[in-house]
Design a protein around this motif. Sequence first.
Motif, PDB file in Angstrom:
ATOM      1  N   LEU A  86       0.794  -1.297  -0.012  1.00 20.74           N
ATOM      2  CA  LEU A  86      -0.058   0.062   0.148  1.00 20.74           C
ATOM      3  C   LEU A  86       0.825   1.341  -0.127  1.00 20.74           C
ATOM      4  CD1 LEU A  86      -2.720  -0.989   2.462  1.00 20.74           C
ATOM      5  CD2 LEU A  86      -2.902  -0.860   0.007  1.00 20.74           C
ATOM      6  N   GLY A  87       2.017   1.163   0.383  1.00 20.17           N
ATOM      7  CA  GLY A  87       3.033   2.338   0.297  1.00 20.17           C
ATOM      8  C   GLY A  87       2.743   3.139   1.633  1.00 20.17           C
ATOM      9  N   ILE A  88       2.067   2.632   2.797  1.00 19.28           N
ATOM     10  CA  ILE A  88       1.949   3.597   3.766  1.00 19.28           C
ATOM     11  C   ILE A  88       1.765   2.730   5.020  1.00 19.28           C
ATOM     12  CG2 ILE A  88       0.408   5.266   2.837  1.00 19.28           C
ATOM     13  CD1 ILE A  88      -2.095   3.882   3.917  1.00 19.28           C
TER      14      ILE A  88
ATOM     15  N   GLY B 268       1.876  13.562   5.196  1.00 15.16           N
ATOM     16  CA  GLY B 268       1.423  13.647   6.683  1.00 15.16           C
ATOM     17  C   GLY B 268       2.142  12.834   7.604  1.00 15.16           C
ATOM     18  N   HIS B 269       2.820  13.621   8.487  1.00 17.09           N
ATOM     19  CA  HIS B 269       3.461  12.535   9.601  1.00 17.09           C
ATOM     20  C   HIS B 269       2.354  11.850  10.476  1.00 17.09           C
ATOM     21  CE1 HIS B 269       7.159  15.308   9.562  1.00 17.09           C
ATOM     22  NE2 HIS B 269       7.850  14.162  10.279  1.00 17.09           N
ATOM     23  N   MET B 270       2.637  10.738  10.771  1.00 26.58           N
ATOM     24  CA  MET B 270       1.825   9.989  11.573  1.00 26.58           C
ATOM     25  C   MET B 270       2.192  10.154  13.206  1.00 26.58           C
ATOM     26  SD  MET B 270      -0.387   8.243   9.765  1.00 26.58           S
ATOM     27  CE  MET B 270      -0.465  10.002   9.112  1.00 26.58           C
TER      28      MET B 270
ATOM     29  N   ALA C 297       1.882   9.216   5.579  1.00 32.08           N
ATOM     30  CA  ALA C 297       0.657   8.714   4.490  1.00 32.08           C
ATOM     31  C   ALA C 297       0.191   9.915   3.906  1.00 32.08           C
ATOM     32  CB  ALA C 297      -0.175   8.111   5.418  1.00 32.08           C
ATOM     33  N   PRO C 298      -0.397   9.745   2.664  1.00 33.37           N
ATOM     34  CA  PRO C 298      -1.037  10.914   2.088  1.00 33.37           C
ATOM     35  C   PRO C 298      -2.143  11.670   2.643  1.00 33.37           C
ATOM     36  CG  PRO C 298      -0.794   8.879   0.518  1.00 33.37           C
ATOM     37  CD  PRO C 298      -0.755   8.552   2.049  1.00 33.37           C
ATOM     38  N   GLN C 299      -2.156  12.673   2.952  1.00 33.09           N
ATOM     39  CA  GLN C 299      -3.406  13.720   3.715  1.00 33.09           C
ATOM     40  C   GLN C 299      -3.551  14.799   2.912  1.00 33.09           C
ATOM     41  OE1 GLN C 299      -1.940  14.437   7.741  1.00 33.09           O
ATOM     42  NE2 GLN C 299      -3.199  12.653   8.464  1.00 33.09           N
TER      43      GLN C 299
ATOM     44  N   TRP D 279      -5.899  17.515  12.035  1.00 38.94           N
ATOM     45  CA  TRP D 279      -4.675  16.584  12.481  1.00 38.94           C
ATOM     46  C   TRP D 279      -3.850  17.503  13.015  1.00 38.94           C
ATOM     47  CZ3 TRP D 279      -5.128  11.471  11.903  1.00 38.94           C
ATOM     48  CH2 TRP D 279      -3.914  10.818  12.112  1.00 38.94           C
ATOM     49  N   LEU D 280      -3.767  18.649  12.905  1.00 36.79           N
ATOM     50  CA  LEU D 280      -2.504  19.637  13.468  1.00 36.79           C
ATOM     51  C   LEU D 280      -3.157  20.048  14.829  1.00 36.79           C
ATOM     52  CD1 LEU D 280       0.065  21.324  13.823  1.00 36.79           C
ATOM     53  CD2 LEU D 280      -1.135  23.261  12.448  1.00 36.79           C
TER      54      LEU D 280
END
Length: 196
Positions: free
Chosen positions: A44-46, A94-96, A119-121, A130-131
Motif C-alpha cells: 500500500l506504500g503507507i 502527513g506525519h503519523m 501517509a497522503p493527507q 490533524w494539526l
Amino acid sequence: MISRIVFLTVLLLWVVATVVHAQGKEKAVDLAFSTYHVTYDYSLGIPVYISYDVTPGDLGNVKRKKSWTFKQEKRLPKPRVKSSDYTNSGYQRGHMCPAASRSANVKAMKETFTMANVAPQAPALNTGGWLQIENTERDLCKSMHRIHVRIAPVFTHEDTATIARGRVAVPHGFIKVIYAADSLTVIACQLFDNTL
C-alpha cells in the motif's frame, strides 16, 4: 442517542478491522524506531498502524529545519516510496508520529522524517484537524505525564485513490485514539475525513 461507550467500541473495532484487513490482504512489516512503532504495508506504500507515547520529556525546543527531508526507509524492500512520489499529487506528506512531539532532541525529531512514517493527507486535514489533535496530545501529556497514541488509516470502500503511479494508496480517512497511560482510559477518539 448512541452511548459514548458503544460509539468508542465501534470505532476501536473499526481500527482493528482496518489493520487486520490491510495486513491479511497485503504485505506488512513491523518497524521499531527509538520513540515510535509502525506496521508498514509496503504494497500500500503507507503505515497501517502507528503507536507512540508522548511525555513532557519528549517536548523541547528543537525546531524543524528546512534542510530535513523525508528519507526512504532502507529497511523496506525495493521499490521504496520516495518523498518525490508525493510531488504534485495534491496530497501532503502527513506525519503519523509528529515531529513536534519529538522536539526534545534532534535525533528523535529527525527519526520522524522517514517515508515509513508518512501517509497522503489532504492539505485541509494536515494543516487543520490533524494539526489540532497533535497540539492537543502535547497539551494532554503535560497534565497527564504520559499518553499513548494509536493511529490507523481507514479504507471504507474498494475504489481507493492512489498516487505515485499506483504505488501509494490514499486512505479515505484516519482514526486516532489517545489513551491515558496510567489507566488506559480513552481520552479522545477521532475519525478524520481525508478527501481533497
